[in-house]
Structure formats: structure tokens, C-alpha cells
Design a protein around this motif. Structure first.
Motif, short mmCIF file in Angstrom:
data_model
loop_
_atom_site.label_atom_id
_atom_site.label_comp_id
_atom_site.label_asym_id
_atom_site.label_seq_id
_atom_site.Cartn_x
_atom_site.Cartn_y
_atom_site.Cartn_z
N SER A 1 -3.76 32.11 0.47
CA SER A 1 -2.36 31.86 0.08
C SER A 1 -1.45 33.10 0.17
O SER A 1 -0.29 32.95 0.55
CB SER A 1 -2.26 31.20 -1.29
N PRO A 2 -1.90 34.32 -0.14
CA PRO A 2 -1.00 35.46 0.06
C PRO A 2 -0.58 35.63 1.52
O PRO A 2 0.58 35.91 1.82
CB PRO A 2 -1.82 36.66 -0.43
N ILE A 3 -1.54 35.42 2.44
CA ILE A 3 -1.21 35.52 3.88
C ILE A 3 -0.26 34.40 4.27
O ILE A 3 0.71 34.62 4.99
CB ILE A 3 -2.50 35.47 4.73
N GLN B 1 6.49 38.76 -4.06
CA GLN B 1 5.40 39.02 -4.97
C GLN B 1 5.19 37.86 -5.95
O GLN B 1 4.06 37.42 -6.16
CB GLN B 1 5.64 40.32 -5.76
N SER B 2 6.27 37.37 -6.54
CA SER B 2 6.12 36.27 -7.49
C SER B 2 5.67 34.99 -6.78
O SER B 2 4.88 34.23 -7.32
CB SER B 2 7.40 36.04 -8.30
N TYR B 3 6.15 34.77 -5.57
CA TYR B 3 5.73 33.58 -4.83
C TYR B 3 4.27 33.65 -4.39
O TYR B 3 3.60 32.63 -4.30
CB TYR B 3 6.67 33.32 -3.65
N ILE B 4 3.78 34.84 -4.11
CA ILE B 4 2.36 35.00 -3.79
C ILE B 4 1.52 34.60 -5.00
O ILE B 4 0.55 33.85 -4.88
CB ILE B 4 2.04 36.43 -3.31
N ILE B 5 1.91 35.06 -6.17
CA ILE B 5 1.19 34.70 -7.40
C ILE B 5 1.31 33.21 -7.68
O ILE B 5 0.31 32.54 -7.97
CB ILE B 5 1.72 35.54 -8.59
N LEU B 6 2.52 32.68 -7.56
CA LEU B 6 2.73 31.25 -7.81
C LEU B 6 1.95 30.38 -6.82
O LEU B 6 1.39 29.35 -7.19
CB LEU B 6 4.21 30.91 -7.74
N SER B 7 1.91 30.79 -5.56
CA SER B 7 1.20 29.97 -4.56
C SER B 7 -0.31 30.02 -4.80
O SER B 7 -0.99 28.99 -4.65
CB SER B 7 1.57 30.37 -3.14
N ALA B 8 -0.84 31.16 -5.18
CA ALA B 8 -2.27 31.25 -5.46
C ALA B 8 -2.62 30.41 -6.70
O ALA B 8 -3.58 29.62 -6.67
CB ALA B 8 -2.69 32.70 -5.67
#
Length: 166
Positions: free
Chosen positions: A89-91, A130-137
Motif C-alpha cells: 500500500s505505501p508503493i 504520509q497520512s494517506y500511506i498510513i490510512l491506506s495501510a
């Protein structure tokens, strides 16, 4: 690795579907001129997401468990898919934010400030890669676990042999 080959295949297909979905959202204007529709319409992604889990567990049942799969086996296969999707998800979020819809954060910040939903300071701190990477994971894990639990009930075998957990 051979044990989870099917899960890897379907996790990659899930990621491709998500990137395609985001590109569709962008092309429909849900990230700019039709941003007001984004929050409600983006939920439609649940349809292909659940379908992928369904077909993945059917694939696992037919091609790994020779047509007989317990709830536990199906749920575990779904969890493996979920973990791979969450790891990727981060990628996926990076590709989305940098290549597919690079103006999304600017647009959503302006929209939420203009509609009075957030102050500029709150919007600028919330709508970041950054927040969307956390939210998506986190979202991948939560929704993947729930989807795996439900789909495993549907796909599990009805036979007595399906109680085998190995």
C-alpha cells in the motif's frame, strides 16, 4: 513461496485494480471538478474489491486444496492477500499521489477549507502523502480482514472433509 503463489497473484491483481480505480476516479473528475462526489462514489470500489477476494479464494480452493477448503483455510488465504496488499500500500499510494493524481491533495485541501469542513491548518496536516500511506495501510488491513472473514464463509466447502485445517 509456492504455498502462497495464488495469494501473491491475487494481491498483485488487487493492487492493479486499485490503481485502475484511482485512474478512473481521476478521469471522472472525482479528484477535481467533481470532488464533492468523491466521498460517496469512491465506496463503489468495494464491489471489485470483494469480487477479487471471492475469485482469489475460489482459485485457492480449486487449485491448491483440490476443491475442498475449510473456513480456516479460506480465511488464512484471505489474510495472506490482505498482508501483501497492506505491505504494497505505501508503493500504491505513492504511485497514486505522484503519478496518477498529483493535484489531489491540493484540491481536497482547497475543497475542505472552502466548504468549512476543516481549517486550512487541519486540512494541510491531514491531507498529506504520509497520512494517506498510513490510512491506506490501516484501511487495507481492516477491510481485508473483514472481507476475508465474510468471503471465506461463502467459499468454504460444505463437505465434512472441509474441517481439516492443514
Amino acid at each position: 513461496m509456492k504455498k502462497i503463489k495464488i495469494e501473491i497473484k491475487w494481491a498483485v491483481l488487487f493492487v492493479v485494480m486499485m490503481l485502475t480505480w484511482v485512474a478512473l476516479e481521476k478521469s471522472l473528475g472525482w479528484h477535481d471538478e467533481n470532488l464533492a462526489d468523491h466521498a460517496s462514489l469512491t465506496r463503489l470500489v468495494a464491489i471489485p474489491a470483494v469480487a477479487i477476494y471471492f475469485f482469489a479464494l475460489i482459485d485457492k480452493k480449486r487449485n491448491y486444496y483440490q476443491g475442498v477448503m475449510s473456513y480456516y483455510q479460506g480465511f488464512m488465504a484471505g489474510l495472506v492477500i490482505t498482508l501483501i496488499v497492506a505491505i504494497l500500500s505505501p508503493i500504491t499510494q505513492y504511485i497514486t499521489s505522484i503519478f496518477i493524481t498529483p493535484d489531489y491533495f491540493h484540491n481536497i485541501i482547497e475543497y475542505t477549507v472552502a466548504t468549512g469542513e476543516m481549517t486550512r491548518e487541519d486540512a494541510e496536516s491531514y491531507f498529506t502523502i504520509q497520512s494517506y500511506i498510513i490510512l491506506s495501510a490501516a484501511g487495507s488491513l481492516i477491510m481485508g480482514i473483514a472481507t476475508s472473514a465474510v468471503v471465506a464463509v461463502i467459499v468454504k466447502s460444505k463437505s465434512k472433509r472441509s474441517t481439516i485445517t492443514s
